[in-house]
Design an enzyme around this catalytic site. Structure first.
Site, short mmCIF file in Angstrom:
data_model
loop_
_atom_site.label_atom_id
_atom_site.label_comp_id
_atom_site.label_asym_id
_atom_site.label_seq_id
_atom_site.Cartn_x
_atom_site.Cartn_y
_atom_site.Cartn_z
CB THR A 202 -0.94 0.03 1.22
OG1 THR A 202 -0.16 0.01 2.43
CG2 THR A 202 -1.91 -1.13 1.20
CG ASP B 209 3.53 -4.38 4.02
OD1 ASP B 209 4.08 -4.89 5.01
OD2 ASP B 209 3.95 -3.33 3.48
CE1 TYR C 50 5.69 2.35 3.26
CE2 TYR C 50 3.82 0.85 3.23
CZ TYR C 50 5.19 1.07 3.16
OH TYR C 50 6.03 0.00 3.01
CE1 TYR D 293 11.77 -2.36 -0.74
CE2 TYR D 293 11.72 -3.53 1.36
CZ TYR D 293 12.34 -2.64 0.49
OH TYR D 293 13.52 -2.03 0.86
#
Length: 282
Positions: free
Chosen positions: A18, A47, A52, A191
């Site tokens: 995300t 995740d 973020y 990732y």
């Protein structure tokens, strides 16, 4: 679709990343739908991180998961290293839980290592686990030496995962980190498994061998990259997408079984590491 064990659970090997989501009002609803599309197609693991969008991604996830059974989800968030002290980690955790609108995380990760001693962070994470606010904890962006230090600390045996950058163009972890994690039965959370759509300059989608393999499997290059990342049954890839169609496309990658010949062709272009390499970040 074979599942991967993580922190005592079995989840699909492709989850939802995300990063860079939840920041724009005009795309918020579509991004909610993208997450829900993933969940509707069997995704369990989502995740996110307090970093973020300064919590915006967590708010997005909180909105997206409302119609779903919490017990069926596997939620991961991450604490910034500056907040990973005994004093500040509980506050960061409470804020993440509030934004996610849940009362526990399935996995809570140290985002990367900075100035707070690992001993203190592990103690804070263990406290959160003992309080039931996290089911399990782990780390992110730690190489062999730091991860070994974590595991040897009091409570460090409870470290359940390491999230690192991993794709065909970034295979350095295979030299020593992956074998070390396998020894401790610790899965890799990968990732940037598709190199963020070539944004790092590797131009993976233009590589002819990947295009040829994709054609053989009636797939696209992104699906081949994901299938490669999860090929060993001990890796969970977390591609990020705010597009529902892309999410469905990503999920189909879990159904692709690459052949030994496919893997040999990929190795010819993107060889396995034969020496120690610095951990690639971001």
């Amino acid at each position: 679709m074979k599942k991967v064990k993580i922190a005592g659970r079995e989840v699909l090997p492709i989850g939802l990343g995300t990063m860079n989501m939840g920041d724009k009002a005009d795309t918020f609803d579509q991004e909610v739908q993208a997450i829900r599309t993933g969940l509707d197609n069997g995704v369990q693991l989502i995740d996110t991180a307090e970093m973020y969008g300064s919590g915006n991604a967590e708010k997005l996830v909180g909105s997206a998961i409302k119609p779903y059974s919490r017990e069926e989800l596997f939620l991961i968030s991450k604490v910034l290293p500056a907040n990973a002290s005994k004093k500040d980690l509980p506050t960061s955790l409470e804020n993440s839980l509030r934004r996610l609108e849940t009362d526990y995380l399935d996995l809570y990760l140290l985002h990367w290592k900075e100035d707070v001693p690992l001993e203190e962070t592990v103690e804070a994470l263990e406290n959160a686990r003992n309080q039931g606010k996290v089911k399990a904890w782990g780390v992110s962006n730690l190489d062999v030496d730091d991860l070994e230090q974590v595991i040897q600390l009091p409570g460090g045996e409870n470290c359940k995962a390491n999230q690192v950058r991993y794709n065909v163009a970034n295979r350095g972890i295979e030299y020593d980190l992956v074998p070390m994690m396998a020894k401790y039965d610790m899965p890799v959370i990968a990732y940037s498994p598709v190199d963020r759509g070539d944004s790092f300059g590797a131009d993976l989608t233009k590589q002819q061998v990947l295009k040829d393999i994709a054609e053989e499997h009636n797939a696209d290059v992104f699906q081949i990259l994901l299938a490669w990342a999860i090929r060993n049954g001990k890796t969970i890839a977390i591609p990020q997408s705010g597009n529902p169609d892309h999410v469905v496309n990503n999920m189909k990658a879990a159904e692709i079984s690459l052949t030994e010949q496919d893997l040999e062709h990929i190795n010819d272009v993107y060889p396995e590491p034969d020496s120690k390499q610095p951990l690639t970040l971001w």
